[in-house]
Motif scaffolding. Structure first.
Motif, short mmCIF file in Angstrom:
data_model
loop_
_atom_site.label_atom_id
_atom_site.label_comp_id
_atom_site.label_asym_id
_atom_site.label_seq_id
_atom_site.Cartn_x
_atom_site.Cartn_y
_atom_site.Cartn_z
N ASN A 239 0.85 -1.18 0.00
CA ASN A 239 0.00 0.00 0.00
C ASN A 239 0.89 1.25 0.00
OD1 ASN A 239 -1.61 2.26 1.33
ND2 ASN A 239 -3.20 0.69 1.09
N PRO A 240 0.66 2.18 -0.90
CA PRO A 240 1.55 3.36 -0.99
C PRO A 240 1.56 4.20 0.28
CG PRO A 240 -0.42 3.64 -2.36
CD PRO A 240 -0.41 2.22 -1.91
N HIS A 241 0.45 4.24 1.03
CA HIS A 241 0.44 5.02 2.28
C HIS A 241 1.44 4.44 3.29
CE1 HIS A 241 -3.00 7.39 1.05
NE2 HIS A 241 -3.69 6.28 0.78
N ILE A 242 1.59 3.15 3.30
CA ILE A 242 2.53 2.50 4.22
C ILE A 242 3.96 2.63 3.70
CG2 ILE A 242 3.20 0.31 5.27
CD1 ILE A 242 0.68 1.46 6.47
N SER A 243 4.16 2.31 2.42
CA SER A 243 5.52 2.30 1.86
C SER A 243 6.15 3.69 1.86
CB SER A 243 5.48 1.73 0.44
OG SER A 243 4.63 2.51 -0.39
N ARG A 244 5.32 4.77 1.75
CA ARG A 244 5.88 6.12 1.72
C ARG A 244 6.27 6.63 3.11
NH1 ARG A 244 1.63 7.56 -2.06
NH2 ARG A 244 0.47 8.38 -0.26
N ASN A 245 5.67 6.10 4.13
CA ASN A 245 5.84 6.67 5.47
C ASN A 245 6.65 5.82 6.44
OD1 ASN A 245 3.97 9.22 5.58
ND2 ASN A 245 2.77 7.66 4.52
N PHE A 246 6.89 4.54 6.10
CA PHE A 246 7.54 3.67 7.08
C PHE A 246 8.64 2.84 6.43
CE2 PHE A 246 3.10 4.28 8.32
CZ PHE A 246 3.27 4.89 9.55
N ASP A 247 9.61 2.47 7.25
CA ASP A 247 10.72 1.62 6.82
C ASP A 247 10.34 0.17 7.11
OD1 ASP A 247 13.05 0.34 6.22
OD2 ASP A 247 14.22 1.23 7.86
N PRO A 248 10.33 -0.69 6.10
CA PRO A 248 9.94 -2.09 6.35
C PRO A 248 10.89 -2.82 7.29
CG PRO A 248 10.82 -1.83 4.14
CD PRO A 248 10.66 -0.45 4.68
N ASN A 249 12.14 -2.34 7.40
CA ASN A 249 13.11 -2.99 8.28
C ASN A 249 13.19 -2.34 9.66
OD1 ASN A 249 14.04 -4.95 6.37
ND2 ASN A 249 15.18 -3.32 5.34
#
Length: 674
Positions: A542-552
């Motif tokens: 989801n772009p809202h998640i990928s733009r605001n948070f680091d997956p690691n």
């Protein structure tokens, strides 16, 4: 006169006769003796001649032998010469004649050719042979087994090539051995990582490797049952009805003998005899019915069927474990009902707790505990008070639902925690917590959410994969109340949030002196492994998640959290939570629960505290280090295997049960026991 004449004539005659016989005797002697003397002398002469000739021949042979050996030494190594020398006793002295007669193998012909090129022979044939051999040497046509026209130079080059090939082959073999050794060492290292206590070392076919496993006989009988089922099917296919019936009888006997036991000690005494008779029938079936292709096919079909059964049982087990984790045992439910009745029978003036003035004192140590489980809440409070240095400075704020409000009050009225302060509230009485203010309450009223939770025949969802997200606790505001701490306790500056599935083992007052460095949340991080990072809980497609948070980014644990309520209000943490909760109405950012929105809400606002403050995993991980548990300030039974459930792990349960007095009248009346 006449007589004298006569006599004289006779004498004369005799004399004449005698004189004429002597030459004859001489002649006879010469004719006999002369040939004898001649032949004897001739024999002696011939003997001398033979001796001389023999001596000459021997000298000639010795000289030729030395010359041949000298030539051989120039062509062959010392090892070959030693072999030739040790073989002379059987083959006779080295001789070029023996070489020409073919007494030696063809590989020795090069010796003959080399020697013949240096020796002159008396006979014409030998001279011709020598001349021919010399011409062959000049033409480079020495005979050999495999190279009939190679020169010595070519022979030397071939030997060098063979030597290089042998050396290269040895190198390749060494490399191959090194690679094999490396693979073996890697396999050994991998095998060391296997927990043999879990897997065991079971082998029914090689008795020399058999260990003392307590279930080896059970497994053997089950193996026999499997093979009997295979041969029954083949016997039916091949119309061996008598053998099929015999196998069926033995199969039923073995199945009755095995039954449900999982260890050998539970087997009946007749088990060894059953194994023996079944083995005899299986041997008979093997002789008559064994067909590799058929047996393999049957076993493969049985394996596939077993795999389907295992998958089905796993789904069922997941469902049942989730169901068990959701429910409250009958004994605890009984306790709650009895306490509720007793509470509402009390006069109103006796329902109040002492020291209510401490509830808003910011200088004391305040705890927030939200639970609907009376027994679990009592363990949290009791373990905290028993391990505190000064219980009078500890204040417990308990919030429960309407159903358990009376029971929670009555329990702590009967079992007041000494000098500590306690207060119980009903979440349903928080009038400000309504659907117009709280996004979760509003979403629970929508048709999609109702269908997700309450429509059992929903074909678009997998019950096993989403069952844990359908837990009723996600519908309860007790679970979401942690995002409204400043609203619940507006006069406090700091508060320690505790889950009801934890046990406190040390004094926790040190947490209030931990510097959070301007952060809002103080918690133990759980990113020791990759699956405890943000990409585990959030949908990064989801772009809202990928733009605001680091997956690691490192995840952290709920269960023991120090919240700075002043910083909370300053940064409007509740507003951040509302924003993301509204965006997740269709559940595309994360699944239901409180940890994912907590990770989002406190992203960049969480300070990691020392891990020994909070050890997790006692509700799902059977290999938590015992030393870590004993040195932890708080141990957390996160997972489905809660300590108050029958499916709890026995090895960890004692840490929880030691804070319960099972001789309490209410516990005895509800059959609560260790």
């Amino acid at each position: 006169m006449a007589l004298k004449r006569g006599l004289s004539s006779v004498g004369v005659h005799r004399n004449r006769s005698y004189g004429s016989g002597f030459p004859i005797v001489i002649l006879v002697l010469f004719s006999v003796l002369a040939p004898l003397v001649f032949f004897v002398g001739r024999g002696l002469y011939l003997s001398d001649q033979n001796s001389v000739q023999s001596g000459y021949t021997k000298q000639n042979v010795d000289w030729r032998e030395r010359l041949a050996l000298q030539s051989i030494k120039n062509l062959f190594t010392k090892e070959v010469i030693d072999v030739v020398t040790t073989s002379t006793a059987d083959l006779g002295p080295l001789s070029l004649d023996s070489f020409r007669k073919g007494n030696l193998s063809a590989s020795w012909k090069v010796v003959e050719d080399a020697a013949a090129s240096q020796v002159g022979f008396v006979s014409k044939q030998k001279a011709t042979d020598s001349k021919q051999e010399m011409s062959e040497i000049k033409e480079g046509r020495l005979l050999d087994d495999e190279h009939s026209y190679d020169t010595p130079a070519k022979t030397l080059r071939r030997q060098l090539r063979d030597s290089r090939r042998s050396k290269r082959a040895a190198e390749l073999v060494q490399q191959d051995n090194a690679a094999t050794l490396k693979l073996e060492n890697a396999a050994i290292e991998r095998s060391k990582a296997v927990d043999s206590a879990v897997l065991g070392r079971y082998n029914i076919w090689r008795r020399e490797f058999e260990n003392d496993n307590s279930d080896s006989t059970v497994r053997l009988m089950r193996d026999q049952i499997i093979m009997a089922q295979v041969y029954i099917s083949i016997a039916k296919m091949k119309n061996k009805l008598d053998l099929q019936q015999e196998l069926l009888i033995k199969l039923k006997e073995s199945q009755r003998a095995v039954g449900e036991p999982t260890v050998d000690a539970d087997l009946p005494h007749s088990a060894p005899e059953k194994i023996k008779t079944m083995g005899q029938v299986l041997s008979k079936a093997r002789e008559q019915l064994y067909d590799c292709k058929l047996v393999t096919g049957k076993l493969r079909a049985m394996l596939q069927t077993s795999e389907e059964q295992v998958r089905s049982l796993k789904k069922q087990s997941t469902f049942l474990s989730q169901l068990a984790a959701k429910t409250i045992p009958n004994a605890i439910h009984c306790l709650s009902m009895r306490l509720t009745i007793e509470y509402y029978l009390l006069p109103i003036e006796k329902r109040k707790f002492p020291r209510s003035e401490n509830l808003e004192n910011p200088n004391l140590y305040h705890y927030a505990l939200f639970s609907d489980n009376v027994l679990a809440a009592s363990v949290v409070v009791n373990s905290t008070i028993m391990n505190s240095k000064d219980p009078s400075k500890h204040v417990f704020h308990l919030v429960t639902n309407k159903l358990n409000f009376g029971a929670m009050n009555m329990w702590f009225l009967l079992n007041h925690p000494g000098k500590a302060t306690i207060h119980v509230e009903n979440v349903d009485e928080f009038k400000w917590l309504n659907s117009s203010y709280c996004p979760v309450l509003r979403q629970l009223k929508t048709a999609p959410m109702k269908e997700y939770y309450f429509k059992a025949d929903n074909p678009t969802k997998s019950a096993s994969s989403n069952l844990k997200y359908r837990n009723p606790k996600y519908l309860s505001m007790l679970n979401h109340l942690r995002f409204y701490l400043p609203q619940v306790y507006p006069k406090l500056n700091k508060i320690l949030f505790l889950d009801d599935d934890i046990v406190v083992q040390k004094d926790l007052t040190g947490l209030w002196s931990v510097d959070l460095h301007g952060k809002v949340n103080g918690a133990v991080e759980t990113c020791g492994e990759s699956f405890h990072r943000y990409d585990k809980y959030l949908n990064f497609s989801n772009p809202h998640i990928s733009r605001n948070f680091d997956p690691n980014a490192c995840g952290w644990a709920y269960g023991m959290n120090m919240f700075d309520l002043k910083e909370w209000k300053k940064r409007d943490i509740t507003g951040i939570y509302h924003k993301w909760q509204n965006m997740n109405e269709d559940r595309t950012l994360w699944k239901l629960g409180t940890l994912p929105p907590g990770l989002i809400t406190f992203y960049g606002l969480t300070h990691p505290v020392e891990k020994s403050w909070h050890v997790l995993g006692l509700g799902y991980n059977p290999s938590v280090d015992k030393k870590e548990i004993e040195h932890a300030a708080v141990i957390h039974y996160n997972g489905n295997m809660k300590p108050w459930l029958e499916l709890a792990m026995t090895k960890y349960r004692s840490y929880w049960t030691k804070y319960i007095k099972y001789d309490h009248p209410y516990l005895r009346s509800c059959n609560l026991s260790e």
